[in-house]
Each structure stands twice: as C-alpha cells, then as structure tokens.
Design an enzyme around this catalytic site. Structure first.
Site, PDB file in Angstrom:
ATOM      1  N   THR A 175      37.035  31.171  44.120  1.00 51.34           N
ATOM      2  CA  THR A 175      36.230  32.386  44.283  1.00 51.34           C
ATOM      3  C   THR A 175      35.662  32.685  42.913  1.00 51.34           C
ATOM      4  OG1 THR A 175      37.480  33.394  46.107  1.00 51.34           O
ATOM      5  CG2 THR A 175      36.461  34.920  44.625  1.00 51.34           C
ATOM      6  N   ASP A 206      39.145  38.254  51.821  1.00 50.07           N
ATOM      7  CA  ASP A 206      39.274  39.544  51.136  1.00 50.07           C
ATOM      8  C   ASP A 206      38.083  39.871  50.242  1.00 50.07           C
ATOM      9  OD1 ASP A 206      40.132  37.257  49.576  1.00 50.07           O
ATOM     10  OD2 ASP A 206      40.675  38.695  48.014  1.00 50.07           O
ATOM     11  N   GLY A 229      43.264  35.145  50.756  1.00 52.15           N
ATOM     12  CA  GLY A 229      42.662  36.442  51.061  1.00 52.15           C
ATOM     13  C   GLY A 229      43.403  37.270  52.075  1.00 52.15           C
TER      14      GLY A 229
HETATM   15  N1  ASP Z   1      40.158  34.952  48.192  1.00 50.51           N
HETATM   16  C1  ASP Z   1      39.326  33.937  48.768  1.00 50.51           C
HETATM   17  C2  ASP Z   1      39.410  34.036  50.257  1.00 50.51           C
HETATM   18  O1  ASP Z   1      40.489  34.177  50.781  1.00 50.51           O
HETATM   19  C3  ASP Z   1      39.680  32.562  48.375  1.00 50.51           C
HETATM   20  C4  ASP Z   1      40.110  32.342  46.962  1.00 50.51           C
HETATM   21  O2  ASP Z   1      39.973  33.185  46.111  1.00 50.51           O
HETATM   22  O3  ASP Z   1      40.621  31.281  46.660  1.00 50.51           O
HETATM   23  O4  ASP Z   1      38.396  33.901  50.891  1.00 50.51           O
END
Ligand code: ASP
Length: 316
Positions: A175, A206, A229
C-alpha cells in the site's frame, strides 16, 4: 509550526536478497521523489492535504509499490483500486474503492472530498466520477507489472497446494500512504492500494475506510496504515490511535505501538506512518521491512526499506 511529512510504500517489503542493489536503490529513489513532491507543497506554505496527495501520486506512478501502476491482481487477474484522503482541519474526507480505470486514485478521492458529498464511491461509480471530473483514466492493463503477475501465479499455486497462509508479505500485499503537518499546524493523511494479491473480486480493504486505514484530526494525529486491511477495519486503527491520544493522553509513539501490538497478536503483517499534533513522526511496523521515509524539520530526506535508514539529500 513544525512542518512534517512521512510516507510509507507498504509493509509488504521483499527480503533484501530478492532484489538487486540497483532495484533497491531505484525504490528508495522513488520514495525520495515522493517526499520531495510533498515537501515542495509544505515548504511553500501549502496545505497538508495537497502535500499528502502529491506524495501519494508519485508512489502510485511508481511500479515499485502496490498502488496505481504496479497494483496487485485480484482473483480474475484484474486490478481494483482503493484510496482515501482526509483533511484534519475540517474532517472533510473523500474515498473511492474497487475502481478499475482511475490512474491516480488519490486524486479522485481528493476531488470527491472537495465536492463534499458523498464521501465514498465504489466501482463503476468511482470510475464515472473520474470521467466526469476530467481526472485521468487508463485501461486496467496500465496497472499490470510482471512482478505482480508472478505474485498472482504463485498465490494461485499456493491456493491449490494449501500454503497460501505461508506466503511472504511481499507476495501478498502493499500500500502507499502519506501523513503531513503544514505551516498552520493542520494535519492530513492519504492512502492508496491495490489490496492484496488474489483478493476476491469486489473485496474492499481498510485503505478507503476513514478511521481505519486513513485518519486525520487536528490536535490529535494523522495516520496511514498498511497491512491486513480486515484487521485495520476491525480495530478502526486510525481512529483508535487518535482516541488513545485524546482520551488517554498517550503520546503518539505509545498510542501507535499499543495498536500495533494488538494487530501483531493476530500474527498479521502491519505498519503505519503517523504524525502528531506537534509535528512528531513515527513509522512502526512488525514485518521484515517497510518502505518508508520522512523529512526532518531541517528539510533532510530519510528513506528506508529495512532496518537501516539512508539520508537522501535535502528536500528543497
Ligand atoms: N491494507 C491493504 C489492504 O488490506 C493492504 C496492505 O497494506 O498491504 O487492502
């Protein structure tokens, strides 16, 4: 007021041995470019919310990070992108999720924030909003890279042989995000992601959920998260950190560590960057590494992927 800017490019960082020194240097250079873009806004007296957008756009355009170009593939071998932005001065926020054609999702999120209502648009509605606003759109294949395609192939095999849970963080997700404090002491946060590799079609993480992966509130903090997330949503991570500061009087460092400890108890990869009301910065994570960087008040750029931090010159 102390200017502050911190970014992350996700806690899904590869082990050092899996990329060449030149590839690591290129990733760090893109982190530095992201910091320069945000700092250019802040150092001219611009708003924190413009700074975090500028920083995130640079990482969305880089193939090194799982957002925009270089985003993870879903189960159908396509990309669905999530992003959000929040202005801590007004609590205005904008978010888009499961978008398929928006080149820079954070810019669409900001345009939606400026419109004021609705706050979150999903799927075709998000793409149509970008068309309507004249925001750049691209074919879905623009987001594809060979590395992510290999990640998808290996996750599909892991699924068949039952080892999906053992996949490394970098195989799965990533992300990008930024937090900032401007000359007026206003805070802002922005986050953008492709989600995780082989995610179900329509899955939303998230990153576009205000209070979970992104949160900013003047006088408290601004937070952008990375990691599984589903858990960031359950713990309302961004809002939880702000509440620990406001209601329990915890320091930024103690509040972020307390929440990270709770996430870590679930054995998930997690990390975040946060800026406090006084411009202090933290960037904790529980994985092998986290792409990250920040600018110190003297304008010096710091970037890192694993434990060692590199100074990358003056931001302006
Ligand atoms: N938080 C992101 C999601 O769950 C993925 C990540 O940060 O690795 O979509």
């Amino acid at each position: 007021m102390t200017l502050a800017l911190a970014i992350h490019g996700g806690c899904g960082t590869l082990p050092k041995s899996e990329m060449t020194p030149a590839e690591w240097a290129a990733a760090r250079a893109d982190l530095a470019a992201s910091l320069r873009a945000g700092w250019a806004v802040l150092s001219k007296g611009g708003p924190a919310v413009d700074a975090v957008e500028a920083s995130v756009r640079v990482m969305e355009n880089s193939h090194h990070f799982n957002a925009g170009h270089g985003a993870a593939f879903n189960t159908d071998g396509e990309h669905e992108l999530d992003a959000s932005i929040m202005d801590g001065a007004t609590l205005a926020a904008g978010a888009i999720c499961a978008a398929r054609r928006i080149k820079n999702p954070v810019t669409a999120a900001k345009a939606l924030m400026q419109r004021g209502d609705p706050l979150l648009l999903a799927g075709p509605a998000a793409d149509a909003f970008a068309d309507h606003e004249g925001i750049d759109t691209v074919p879905n294949a623009y987001f594809s890279t060979e590395r992510r395609r290999n990640n998808l192939a290996s996750m599909k095999i892991r699924e068949i042989v039952g080892t999906a849970a053992e996949a490394g963080e970098a195989e799965k997700h990533g992300t990008v995000g930024a937090v900032a404090c401007d000359v007026h002491g206003h805070l802002a946060a922005a986050t953008s992601t492709g989600g995780y590799t082989n995610k179900p079609v329509g899955r939303v993480g998230d990153s576009p959920i205000i209070g979970a992966g992104t949160y900013a509130r003047d006088g408290r903090c601004a937070v952008s998260g990375t990691g599984k997330g589903e858990y960031f949503i359950r713990y309302c991570v961004g809002h939880e950190i702000a509440s620990l500061i406001a209601y329990k009087g915890l320091s930024l460092e103690a509040a972020t560590q307390a929440v990270l400890d709770e996430l870590s108890a679930h054995r998930i990869g997690a990390g975040l960057v946060a800026v406090g009301a006084d411009g202090s910065i933290v960037a904790p994570y529980n994985t092998q590494g986290m792409y990250r960087g920040w600018v110190t008040p003297d304008g010096l750029i710091h970037v890192a992927t694993h434990g060692d931090v590199e100074m990358a010159g003056q931001a302006a």
